[in-house]
Write a protein that holds these residues in place. Sequence first.
Motif, PDB file in Angstrom:
ATOM      1  N   LYS A  29      -4.613   2.250 -32.114  1.00 49.17           N
ATOM      2  CA  LYS A  29      -5.513   1.290 -32.765  1.00 49.17           C
ATOM      3  C   LYS A  29      -6.548   2.010 -33.628  1.00 49.17           C
ATOM      4  O   LYS A  29      -6.888   1.538 -34.713  1.00 49.17           O
ATOM      5  N   HIS A  30      -7.038   3.151 -33.152  1.00 46.12           N
ATOM      6  CA  HIS A  30      -8.019   3.912 -33.916  1.00 46.12           C
ATOM      7  C   HIS A  30      -7.412   4.409 -35.234  1.00 46.12           C
ATOM      8  O   HIS A  30      -8.025   4.270 -36.298  1.00 46.12           O
ATOM      9  N   VAL A  31      -6.215   4.967 -35.170  1.00 45.05           N
ATOM     10  CA  VAL A  31      -5.559   5.449 -36.387  1.00 45.05           C
ATOM     11  C   VAL A  31      -5.246   4.277 -37.319  1.00 45.05           C
ATOM     12  O   VAL A  31      -5.417   4.378 -38.538  1.00 45.05           O
ATOM     13  N   ALA A  32      -4.819   3.163 -36.758  1.00 46.86           N
ATOM     14  CA  ALA A  32      -4.549   1.979 -37.577  1.00 46.86           C
ATOM     15  C   ALA A  32      -5.826   1.517 -38.264  1.00 46.86           C
ATOM     16  O   ALA A  32      -5.812   1.154 -39.448  1.00 46.86           O
ATOM     17  N   HIS A  33      -6.936   1.555 -37.549  1.00 45.47           N
ATOM     18  CA  HIS A  33      -8.226   1.174 -38.142  1.00 45.47           C
ATOM     19  C   HIS A  33      -8.589   2.113 -39.290  1.00 45.47           C
ATOM     20  O   HIS A  33      -9.025   1.671 -40.354  1.00 45.47           O
ATOM     21  N   LEU A  34      -8.405   3.427 -39.077  1.00 44.35           N
ATOM     22  CA  LEU A  34      -8.704   4.401 -40.122  1.00 44.35           C
ATOM     23  C   LEU A  34      -7.827   4.181 -41.360  1.00 44.35           C
ATOM     24  O   LEU A  34      -8.269   4.402 -42.490  1.00 44.35           O
ATOM     25  N   ALA A  35      -6.590   3.747 -41.125  1.00 46.21           N
ATOM     26  CA  ALA A  35      -5.662   3.493 -42.228  1.00 46.21           C
ATOM     27  C   ALA A  35      -5.806   2.079 -42.779  1.00 46.21           C
ATOM     28  O   ALA A  35      -5.044   1.670 -43.652  1.00 46.21           O
ATOM     29  N   ARG A  36      -6.771   1.341 -42.254  1.00 51.98           N
ATOM     30  CA  ARG A  36      -7.028  -0.039 -42.693  1.00 51.98           C
ATOM     31  C   ARG A  36      -5.801  -0.932 -42.471  1.00 51.98           C
ATOM     32  O   ARG A  36      -5.444  -1.749 -43.314  1.00 51.98           O
ATOM     33  N   LEU A  37      -5.158  -0.736 -41.315  1.00 50.12           N
ATOM     34  CA  LEU A  37      -4.003  -1.546 -40.942  1.00 50.12           C
ATOM     35  C   LEU A  37      -4.391  -2.474 -39.799  1.00 50.12           C
ATOM     36  O   LEU A  37      -5.040  -2.053 -38.846  1.00 50.12           O
ATOM     37  N   ALA A  38      -3.978  -3.713 -39.908  1.00 51.09           N
ATOM     38  CA  ALA A  38      -4.209  -4.663 -38.825  1.00 51.09           C
ATOM     39  C   ALA A  38      -2.949  -4.707 -37.969  1.00 51.09           C
ATOM     40  O   ALA A  38      -1.869  -5.025 -38.466  1.00 51.09           O
ATOM     41  N   ILE A  39      -3.092  -4.332 -36.691  1.00 52.04           N
ATOM     42  CA  ILE A  39      -1.939  -4.383 -35.790  1.00 52.04           C
ATOM     43  C   ILE A  39      -2.316  -5.171 -34.543  1.00 52.04           C
ATOM     44  O   ILE A  39      -3.476  -5.214 -34.135  1.00 52.04           O
ATOM     45  N   THR A  40      -1.309  -5.778 -33.958  1.00 52.16           N
ATOM     46  CA  THR A  40      -1.511  -6.557 -32.737  1.00 52.16           C
ATOM     47  C   THR A  40      -1.441  -5.624 -31.529  1.00 52.16           C
ATOM     48  O   THR A  40      -1.038  -4.466 -31.636  1.00 52.16           O
TER      49      THR A  40
END
Length: 96
Positions: A10-21
């Motif tokens: 989730k942290h990496v997704a946040h840094l990449a500006r990706l919304a994941i469930t």
Amino acid sequence: MSRISTDQVKHVAHLARLAITEEEAQMFSKQLDAIISFAEQLNELDTDNVEPTTHVLDMKNVMREDKPAKGLPVEDVVKNAPDQKDGYIRVPTILE
């Protein structure tokens, strides 16, 4: 126990500006753990007598020799420019 937690995903997704469930975070955590496991198998190989390489093929310098050559005539270069003056292409100012 996965080596990559869902919080890390989730942290990496946040840094990449990706919304994941939450489900996607769990799936990616499992997939990344499998990738790490596969990569760790490479540590088991005996590479003592293997010479390091940067490319699988024996490549030499494949670029041509850099030789100066005559360029296009200035008139040909600027004739299609939307704005030109005294043989130079004019562009909008971007710095104040």
